[in-house]
Design a protein around this motif. Structure first.
Motif, PDB file in Angstrom:
ATOM      1  N   ILE B  80       1.251   6.788   6.051  1.00 18.05           N
ATOM      2  CA  ILE B  80       1.476   5.866   4.848  1.00 18.05           C
ATOM      3  C   ILE B  80       0.161   4.914   5.079  1.00 18.05           C
ATOM      4  O   ILE B  80      -0.085   4.498   6.335  1.00 18.05           O
ATOM      5  CB  ILE B  80       2.740   5.049   4.788  1.00 18.05           C
ATOM      6  N   THR B  82      -2.103   1.916   5.447  1.00 14.44           N
ATOM      7  CA  THR B  82      -1.753   0.184   5.550  1.00 14.44           C
ATOM      8  C   THR B  82      -2.989  -0.338   5.248  1.00 14.44           C
ATOM      9  O   THR B  82      -2.743  -1.766   5.453  1.00 14.44           O
ATOM     10  CB  THR B  82      -1.609   0.265   7.501  1.00 14.44           C
ATOM     11  N   SER B  93      -0.165   4.364   8.980  1.00  7.25           N
ATOM     12  CA  SER B  93       0.743   4.328   9.909  1.00  7.25           C
ATOM     13  C   SER B  93       1.776   5.465   9.369  1.00  7.25           C
ATOM     14  O   SER B  93       1.511   6.102   8.907  1.00  7.25           O
ATOM     15  CB  SER B  93       1.858   2.965   9.658  1.00  7.25           C
ATOM     16  N   THR B  94       2.642   5.691  10.534  1.00  9.07           N
ATOM     17  CA  THR B  94       3.600   6.971  10.443  1.00  9.07           C
ATOM     18  C   THR B  94       4.920   6.738   9.628  1.00  9.07           C
ATOM     19  O   THR B  94       5.501   5.582   9.812  1.00  9.07           O
ATOM     20  CB  THR B  94       3.933   7.632  11.703  1.00  9.07           C
TER      21      THR B  94
END
Lengths: 339, 358
Positions: B80, B82, B93-94
């Motif tokens: 995602i 950030t 980020s994950t």
């Protein structure tokens, strides 16, 4: 807003011991003409508006804050403690605490070789007692304390301990004050307990209310300070944040889409939040029963979980505007996802 | 043989279609379409719940028979956005547990206003200095490059945009296939095989086949789907570690020797025994495994739902979990689907009532 936040942040209410803040919230609600507030078995405070219908939104802000609990009173009168909620140990030495009865303490630190090795076990609370006996006359094991950090206003910025999440509580109270009597769906405002220790109040109250939609109002981290600890584009003063995710929830895409649409239609500034740590009541609400499409409205806040939490007045006001607009919008349709 | 061969091809086609679709945890819409279409001919009813779990209902012959739930998660780990940096590079980020060491060099799809292809960049070896040469990159060192100028990126991609790995299904020799999101679309494919088997069988039990959401971020979909269905028992179908060089023997299971039946405190002992017995009765190969704690699969969510629901776990051995070249043997899916179907036909009210007798 300043006066309200001053009162709310001065109230005592670490997670699990929310009596003080709850009593204040009840008084604030009575002053708004709300007589029907209900307290559930865990201490959540619930105010409902609108006709009971097949559509209800649960709006939650937590009344509890982080704190400290005495684990041991030593013979020399110093107190050992455990943190309640997520507290960074390095922010503690030298800070002032206050206990429920009004006693003040200060956190002291033993000598250690390397400051980076600081642990809670090397800290203690000093309440000025000359001996364990003297201390025991003032406090006992299990007593709790919070930061002694009353509100200060500097320009548009408010600084205080416990703005997480009294800022959210203030946002709900201001919204309730201005909410019209007819609404497109029912809404339950809940001031929840024990959020800081695992969203516990929200879990129970969601089960009780069994809402069709959820919305948590809480604070979120910013990345607008020198070399910030957490990289995020969220800043103070650029509007409330619409949460996409944190560690407890991935907000329902239709709820976040609705929030963005309403903010844009009403020209309310907003930011988008992707939080890599932490959680909010939304995490508990969305997993209740058969699942609840849930979003979260966040108030940007610097230095979270320290005595110097800082929020911006305009973010608070825009947050109220956005929440008001959202609750006056119809959350319609079948909310199994659109495909 | 011909029909067997034909069936195998269909299973492979289904696995290919759903593993080339994107459905990152919390954003499973895209992959749910093909899954729903493929199940439709074999089930009586399809619905979606509030969090997006896909629920397929297969009516049993006997109204007094047990209600059973089999679930496999359709979400995959993803990324995602950030932050958007100068020149349009995306920081991320994950969503779910990635190993950062597997990300440099991957192709991705960024879901902005439209779909944007991208790649994950990293410092090439020539430019690594000193410690950098020895150190694996962390997520914060990596970025997504869409090749687009910054103003186009900013106009089309917001913070919060979801990113899926991009990888075509790889047909290896023998019966092995590789690709992304096999964890746990392989489980979904196994459920589909079970639905097809059941459509040729008489079964008393009511069967709910569920493609769950958000397993990779904490078995969240299964929490609400299990509460909603309130089944008499539930079987989670997920993947486990396949064998490969460097892995300890007791931590992995061989590929091609059947699905893995797990025992342990998360699993109801009678369900474990029944699955084993059914495999033996029908000469279906299977492997056994022990999981000493909560399994970290949807079985955990099932076990503690409502008053407590007997749970079991059936797993497909998978190599290279949480990479874009997850690898399995198609035969394990076929065998697993048959095992679940025969397990279903073995169930009656007396068995379910016996589960509560310790």
């Amino acid at each position: 807003m300043k006066e309200l936040l001053t009162r709310l942040t001065a109230a005592f209410g670490p997670a699990g011991r929310e009596e003080g803040i709850r009593a204040l919230l009840q008084r604030e609600l009575e002053n708004l003409g709300e007589s029907g507030a209900v307290v559930d078995d865990l201490g959540n405070l619930i105010v409902s508006r609108g006709e009971p219908a097949d559509r209800r939104i649960l709006v939650a802000a937590h009344m509890d804050g982080i704190g400290f609990m005495i684990t041991c009173i030593e013979e020399n009168g110093f107190l050992r403690f455990t943190p309640i909620g997520g507290i960074q140990v390095h922010s503690l030495p030298g800070t002032r605490l206050r206990f429920r009865g009004g006693i003040t303490g200060v956190i002291g630190q033993e000598k250690i070789k390397e400051q980076k090795d600081l642990e809670f076990s090397r800290l203690y609370i000093d309440i000025g007692a000359a001996s364990g006996k003297e201390a025991e006359q003032q406090v006992q094991i299990g007593d709790t304390a919070v930061f002694n950090a009353p509100l200060a206003a500097e320009g548009d910025r408010f600084i205080a301990g416990a703005l997480d999440d009294r800022a959210g509580c203030a946002l709900l109270l201001e919204t309730l004050k201005r909410l019209p009597s007819t609404l497109p769906q029912a809404v339950s405002f809940v001031f929840t307990v024990q959020e800081e220790v695992g969203l516990r109040g929200a879990q129970a109250v969601s089960y009780r209310i069994n809402p069709q939609f959820g919305l948590a109002v809480d604070v979120t981290r910013t990345g607008d300070t020198p070399e910030p600890q957490f990289k995020t584009p969220v800043s103070l003063g650029k509007g409330p944040a619409i949460k996409i995710k944190d560690n407890s929830v991935i907000c329902h895409p239709r709820v976040t889409a609705l929030m963005r649409r309403v903010a844009e239609e009403k020209n309310i500034p907003y930011q988008i939040e992707v939080l890599e740590q932490g959680g909010t009541d939304a995490g508990a609400i969305h997993l209740s029963r058969t699942g609840v499409p849930t979003g979260a409205l966040s108030i940007p806040c610097r230095y979270i979980h320290t005595p110097g939490e800082m929020v911006d007045r305009t973010d608070m006001e825009n947050g109220v505007s956005l929440l008001l607009a959202l609750l006056q919008t119809e959350w319609n349709g079948s909310w199994g996802r659109s495909w | 043989m011909l029909s067997e061969n034909g069936a195998k091809m269909e299973l492979e086609d289904f696995l290919k279609e759903i593993t080339e679709s994107d459905g990152v945890a919390g954003f499973e819409e895209n992959v749910s379409g093909p899954i729903a279409r493929a199940f439709a001919p074999y089930v009586d009813e399809t619905r979606r719940d509030n969090l997006g779990n896909l629920i397929f209902y297969k009516k049993g012959k006997n109204a007094a028979a047990p209600r059973v739930m089999f679930c496999a998660h359709m979400d995959e780990i993803g990324l995602i956005v950030t932050g958007i940096e100068e020149r349009g590079f995306l920081r991320f980020s994950t969503l779910g547990g990635f190993d950062a060491r597997t990300l440099p060099g991957q192709e991705v799809t960024v879901y902005g206003k439209e779909k944007y292809p991208g790649v994950i960049g990293h410092l090439p070896p020539h430019l690594c200095k000193g410690e950098q040469k020895k150190k694996a990159p962390e997520i914060k060192d990596l970025f997504i490059d869409t090749g687009l100028p910054e103003d186009v990126v900013r106009a089309g991609i917001d913070v919060g945009a979801v990113v899926a790995l991009r990888r075509n299904f790889v047909t290896l020799r023998h019966r092995c296939r590789a690709g992304k999101a096999f964890d746990d679309r392989a489980g979904v494919a196994l459920l589909w095989q079970c639905a097809r088997e059941l459509s040729r069988m008489d079964h008393a039990a009511d069967v709910f086949l569920v493609a769950t959401v958000q397993e990779e971020v904490g078995t969240r979909g299964a929490v609400v789907s299990t509460f909603g269905l309130a089944p008499d028992l539930g079987v989670a179908v997920d993947v486990c570690h396949g064998d490969f060089p460097g892995a300890a023997e007791h931590e992995v299971s061989p590929l091609g020797k059947g699905p893995v039946i797990t025992s342990g405190p998360n699993i109801h002992p009678c369900l474990f025994e029944r699955l084993r017995a059914v495999a033996a009765d029908y000469h279906l190969p299977c492997e056994l495994d022990v999981s000493p704690g909560p399994t970290g699969t949807d079985a955990r969510a099932i076990q503690v739902s409502r008053e407590g629901i007997p749970a079991a776990l059936l797993s497909v051995p998978l190599r290279y979990m949480h990479t874009s070249v997850e690898l399995l043997d198609l035969d394990d899916l076929k065998t697993g689907g048959r095992l679940l179907a025969f397990f279903t036909t073995s169930l009656d009210r007396a068995f379910v009532e016996g589960l509560a007798c310790f």
